[in-house]
Scaffold this motif. Sequence first.
Motif, PDB file in Angstrom:
ATOM      1  N   VAL A 154       1.478   2.466 -14.370  1.00 49.17           N
ATOM      2  CA  VAL A 154       0.328   1.577 -14.517  1.00 49.17           C
ATOM      3  C   VAL A 154       0.764   0.115 -14.515  1.00 49.17           C
ATOM      4  N   LYS A 155       1.851  -0.174 -15.192  1.00 47.42           N
ATOM      5  CA  LYS A 155       2.353  -1.559 -15.249  1.00 47.42           C
ATOM      6  C   LYS A 155       2.680  -2.072 -13.843  1.00 47.42           C
ATOM      7  N   ILE A 156       3.347  -1.255 -13.055  1.00 45.51           N
ATOM      8  CA  ILE A 156       3.704  -1.660 -11.691  1.00 45.51           C
ATOM      9  C   ILE A 156       2.458  -1.777 -10.825  1.00 45.51           C
ATOM     10  N   LEU A 157       1.530  -0.836 -10.991  1.00 42.33           N
ATOM     11  CA  LEU A 157       0.303  -0.856 -10.188  1.00 42.33           C
ATOM     12  C   LEU A 157      -0.528  -2.105 -10.454  1.00 42.33           C
ATOM     13  N   ARG A 158      -0.586  -2.540 -11.685  1.00 42.95           N
ATOM     14  CA  ARG A 158      -1.375  -3.731 -12.006  1.00 42.95           C
ATOM     15  C   ARG A 158      -0.803  -4.956 -11.278  1.00 42.95           C
ATOM     16  N   GLN A 159       0.504  -5.014 -11.177  1.00 41.46           N
ATOM     17  CA  GLN A 159       1.140  -6.120 -10.443  1.00 41.46           C
ATOM     18  C   GLN A 159       0.830  -6.020  -8.954  1.00 41.46           C
ATOM     19  N   LEU A 160       0.923  -4.816  -8.408  1.00 39.86           N
ATOM     20  CA  LEU A 160       0.630  -4.615  -6.986  1.00 39.86           C
ATOM     21  C   LEU A 160      -0.828  -4.939  -6.672  1.00 39.86           C
ATOM     22  N   LYS A 198      -2.974   9.902  -2.198  1.00 42.22           N
ATOM     23  CA  LYS A 198      -2.068   9.236  -1.262  1.00 42.22           C
ATOM     24  C   LYS A 198      -2.768   8.961   0.064  1.00 42.22           C
ATOM     25  N   LYS A 199      -3.493   9.963   0.559  1.00 46.39           N
ATOM     26  CA  LYS A 199      -4.210   9.817   1.831  1.00 46.39           C
ATOM     27  C   LYS A 199      -5.271   8.719   1.719  1.00 46.39           C
ATOM     28  N   HIS A 200      -5.963   8.677   0.600  1.00 42.38           N
ATOM     29  CA  HIS A 200      -7.001   7.678   0.342  1.00 42.38           C
ATOM     30  C   HIS A 200      -6.426   6.256   0.408  1.00 42.38           C
ATOM     31  N   PHE A 250       0.815  -1.212   0.000  1.00 39.39           N
ATOM     32  CA  PHE A 250       0.000   0.000   0.000  1.00 39.39           C
ATOM     33  C   PHE A 250       0.851   1.265   0.000  1.00 39.39           C
ATOM     34  N   LEU A 251       2.013   1.220   0.625  1.00 39.05           N
ATOM     35  CA  LEU A 251       2.884   2.396   0.625  1.00 39.05           C
ATOM     36  C   LEU A 251       3.353   2.707  -0.796  1.00 39.05           C
TER      37      LEU A 251
END
Length: 226
Positions: A152-158, A201-203, A86-87
């Motif tokens: 986006v590529k990294i976020l999809r993995q996360l 970020k806060k969300h 999440f960080l």
Amino acid sequence: MNKNSVSVRISAKDFAYQEIKERILKCEYTPNQPIAEEELAKDLKISRTPLREAMQRLELEELVVRQTNGRLKVAPVSVKEVRELFLVRSILEGIIAAEAAEKCTEQDVRHLSYFANMIKQTANERDMEAVSTFGSQFHTYLYEVSQNKTAVKILRQLNDHIMRYRRLAHFIDTKETSFEHEALLEVIAKKDKHNAELMMKKHVLKAMEKAVTALKQYENTMNENE
């Protein structure tokens, strides 16, 4: 080997990968659950070779792990991983929000408004599954608007890993997430990059704390059942 047989083999491998991955992400296969490959091959009605290839791919994605005895099991979960996931996500989602605010058009705002309205409507109905779905669509649309392919590529993995934590225990406060998406939409529509980044970020970090609480409750339940 002819082309048709190659096509069937690849199709079986992809089918196995998608099916097993979905079961892991939906927690139909729970954390640390042993994977009996022979039984799984029979269940999926495929041979061991494409199954093995699918499992190798899932192992690379760290959704399954190999034990010291060589056998596979579903990857474990931990509070440490939750915080790390999440960080990193908060930073990348913040970048996405800022860039989307800069590039969004009136049509983009209309699309985002639809998702925000559906989040609000389903939140009032206390439909957590629907809130989660429309929330994901809101974020995915921001990904497209931002045009930041690397983030986006990294976020999809996360997000694949994050989905497991969502499934382990619902930790979505439906009304709160509705207010947060409406507020995000407002600053994005104003092209306020700075506040869009801060609010996103806060969300995400607030979601992290709820995920940690949910995971601890899940772990306590598992310990009680042992």
